[in-house]
Scaffold this motif. Sequence first.
Motif, short mmCIF file in Angstrom:
data_model
loop_
_atom_site.label_atom_id
_atom_site.label_comp_id
_atom_site.label_asym_id
_atom_site.label_seq_id
_atom_site.Cartn_x
_atom_site.Cartn_y
_atom_site.Cartn_z
N ALA A 31 -7.98 34.74 62.47
CA ALA A 31 -9.12 35.57 62.83
C ALA A 31 -9.57 36.29 61.56
CB ALA A 31 -8.74 36.57 63.91
N VAL A 32 -10.88 36.47 61.40
CA VAL A 32 -11.41 36.97 60.13
C VAL A 32 -12.30 38.18 60.34
CG1 VAL A 32 -12.70 36.39 58.05
CG2 VAL A 32 -11.33 34.63 59.18
N VAL A 33 -12.08 39.20 59.52
CA VAL A 33 -13.01 40.32 59.41
C VAL A 33 -13.93 40.01 58.24
CG1 VAL A 33 -13.30 42.79 59.01
CG2 VAL A 33 -11.35 41.95 60.34
N VAL A 34 -15.19 39.75 58.56
CA VAL A 34 -16.22 39.46 57.57
C VAL A 34 -16.78 40.78 57.06
CG1 VAL A 34 -18.55 38.52 57.28
CG2 VAL A 34 -16.81 37.21 58.52
N ASN A 35 -17.15 40.82 55.80
CA ASN A 35 -17.72 42.03 55.22
C ASN A 35 -18.94 41.70 54.38
OD1 ASN A 35 -17.32 43.51 52.20
ND2 ASN A 35 -17.80 44.85 53.91
N ASP A 36 -20.00 42.49 54.57
CA ASP A 36 -21.20 42.37 53.75
C ASP A 36 -21.95 43.68 53.85
OD1 ASP A 36 -22.72 39.85 52.38
OD2 ASP A 36 -24.18 41.32 53.09
N VAL A 37 -22.93 43.88 52.98
CA VAL A 37 -23.73 45.10 53.05
C VAL A 37 -25.00 44.90 53.87
CG1 VAL A 37 -22.88 46.04 50.87
CG2 VAL A 37 -24.89 44.53 50.87
N ASN A 38 -25.26 43.67 54.28
CA ASN A 38 -26.45 43.34 55.04
C ASN A 38 -26.05 42.92 56.45
OD1 ASN A 38 -28.53 41.37 56.15
ND2 ASN A 38 -29.64 42.08 54.34
N GLN A 39 -26.57 43.62 57.46
CA GLN A 39 -26.17 43.36 58.84
C GLN A 39 -26.53 41.94 59.27
OE1 GLN A 39 -24.71 45.90 61.23
NE2 GLN A 39 -24.12 43.89 61.99
N ASP A 40 -27.75 41.48 58.96
CA ASP A 40 -28.17 40.15 59.37
C ASP A 40 -27.31 39.07 58.74
OD1 ASP A 40 -30.17 41.27 60.92
OD2 ASP A 40 -31.74 40.98 59.41
N VAL A 41 -27.00 39.25 57.46
CA VAL A 41 -26.16 38.28 56.75
C VAL A 41 -24.75 38.26 57.34
CG1 VAL A 41 -25.06 37.77 54.53
CG2 VAL A 41 -27.48 38.38 54.60
N ALA A 42 -24.20 39.42 57.61
CA ALA A 42 -22.86 39.50 58.20
C ALA A 42 -22.84 38.87 59.59
CB ALA A 42 -22.41 40.95 58.27
N ASP A 43 -23.87 39.16 60.40
CA ASP A 43 -23.93 38.59 61.75
C ASP A 43 -24.01 37.07 61.71
OD1 ASP A 43 -23.83 41.13 62.82
OD2 ASP A 43 -25.99 41.26 63.21
N ALA A 44 -24.80 36.54 60.78
CA ALA A 44 -24.92 35.10 60.65
C ALA A 44 -23.60 34.47 60.24
CB ALA A 44 -26.02 34.74 59.63
N ALA A 45 -22.86 35.13 59.36
CA ALA A 45 -21.55 34.62 58.94
C ALA A 45 -20.58 34.60 60.11
CB ALA A 45 -21.00 35.49 57.81
N VAL A 46 -20.57 35.67 60.89
CA VAL A 46 -19.70 35.72 62.07
C VAL A 46 -20.05 34.61 63.04
CG1 VAL A 46 -19.13 37.08 64.12
CG2 VAL A 46 -19.15 38.17 61.87
N GLU A 47 -21.35 34.42 63.27
CA GLU A 47 -21.79 33.38 64.21
C GLU A 47 -21.40 31.99 63.72
OE1 GLU A 47 -23.18 31.26 67.31
OE2 GLU A 47 -22.76 33.42 67.19
N SER A 48 -21.46 31.76 62.40
CA SER A 48 -21.07 30.45 61.88
C SER A 48 -19.61 30.15 62.15
CB SER A 48 -21.36 30.37 60.37
OG SER A 48 -20.41 31.11 59.62
N ILE A 49 -18.78 31.18 62.14
CA ILE A 49 -17.36 31.01 62.42
C ILE A 49 -17.12 30.84 63.91
CG2 ILE A 49 -15.13 32.21 62.39
CD1 ILE A 49 -16.03 33.45 59.69
N ARG A 50 -17.75 31.66 64.70
CA ARG A 50 -17.57 31.57 66.16
C ARG A 50 -18.10 30.27 66.72
NH1 ARG A 50 -19.40 37.76 67.94
NH2 ARG A 50 -17.48 38.81 67.24
N SER A 51 -19.23 29.80 66.20
CA SER A 51 -19.82 28.56 66.71
C SER A 51 -18.95 27.35 66.40
CB SER A 51 -21.22 28.36 66.14
OG SER A 51 -21.18 28.19 64.73
N ALA A 52 -18.09 27.49 65.40
CA ALA A 52 -17.15 26.42 65.05
C ALA A 52 -15.82 26.58 65.78
CB ALA A 52 -16.93 26.39 63.54
N GLY A 53 -15.75 27.56 66.69
CA GLY A 53 -14.54 27.75 67.47
C GLY A 53 -13.59 28.79 66.92
N GLY A 54 -13.99 29.49 65.86
CA GLY A 54 -13.11 30.49 65.26
C GLY A 54 -13.35 31.88 65.81
N ARG A 55 -12.55 32.82 65.32
CA ARG A 55 -12.67 34.22 65.73
C ARG A 55 -13.05 35.06 64.52
NH1 ARG A 55 -7.25 36.18 67.69
NH2 ARG A 55 -6.48 34.74 66.07
N ALA A 56 -14.04 35.93 64.71
CA ALA A 56 -14.50 36.76 63.60
C ALA A 56 -15.23 37.99 64.13
CB ALA A 56 -15.43 35.97 62.68
N THR A 57 -15.22 39.02 63.32
CA THR A 57 -16.01 40.22 63.55
C THR A 57 -16.48 40.71 62.19
OG1 THR A 57 -16.07 42.34 64.73
CG2 THR A 57 -14.12 41.90 63.38
#
Length: 309
Positions: A31-57
């Motif tokens: 499971a991964v805690v993603v970090n960025d200074v841009n909310q949209d960029v961070a949300d897209a990164a989380v979604e890319s992981i979740r859509s592949a079956g992973g866990r992220a926030t």
Amino acid sequence: MSVEGRVAIVTGSGQGLGLAYAQELAAQGAAVVVNDVNQDVADAAVESIRSAGGRATAVVAPVGPTATARQLVQTAVAQFGRLDILVTNAGVLRDRSLLKMTDEDFDLVIDVHLRGTFTCVREAFGHFKGNNVAGRIIAIGSPTGQRGNFGQTNYAAAKAGIVGMVRTWALEMGRSGVCVNAVVPVAATAMTKTVPYFAAAVAADEAGEPMPDFFRKEIGFGTAADVAGLIAFLASDDAAGINGQVIGAGGDRIQVWSHPEPVLNLFHDGGWSAADLTDAKAQLLDAVQSVGEKFPALPVELQPAPAGV
């Protein structure tokens, strides 16, 4: 090799190399805690992981302040119940030659890269030690920190400092079972995309084609995904015993960088005067080390087209 069931923080993981690291760790079961200074960029990164079956926030905050480091660790524990892995990747660039570099240019790069690595590692190690976790810490370095690069006083200082901290932390953390290493990636990034030397490699990558072997094999230059496997390995139990090392990755190449060692030892009874050193100048010159990256000439077919063509 597996990081199944582990929890990782990857700073600066909204895009680029950091995103590749986060996606690979998630693909391996963490499971991964993603970090960025841009909310949209961070949300897209989380979604890319979740859509592949992973866990992220995501934690949207600038790396550097202690408060951000604490938020990252607290989020990992609150969301996923534990913390096992930290990858300190966050960074910014403010490239200028020395006389053009402002205090603000210098301070920002040092704050994000060097202080950000320090605060995040301190917080993660405190959690590891307090909870008897044999954690893994991977700090991202750079060839610039190893060799120097024109126009990057701030970045070179930060990346060299990270390596110095890693060697010190390996001594301090080893007794707790924590392994800490530095990784030096060489890959197509926002920075390297602007360098004409890499134009043919970047063009191939952006077209979804394999990079020419010259770059992958001779230069050790590849994609962000080429570095991610090393991150996942160092984060796993299989990397036990690898501690305090600087490991390069790029294209088809893996490197282990040497720690600085003297290349010449000279002795003179009574010490060395300026005149004595003048007499020994030829020996000193023979031992002088090169600075900066030295790349071989590009094959003709990979050279950039002349301007206007």
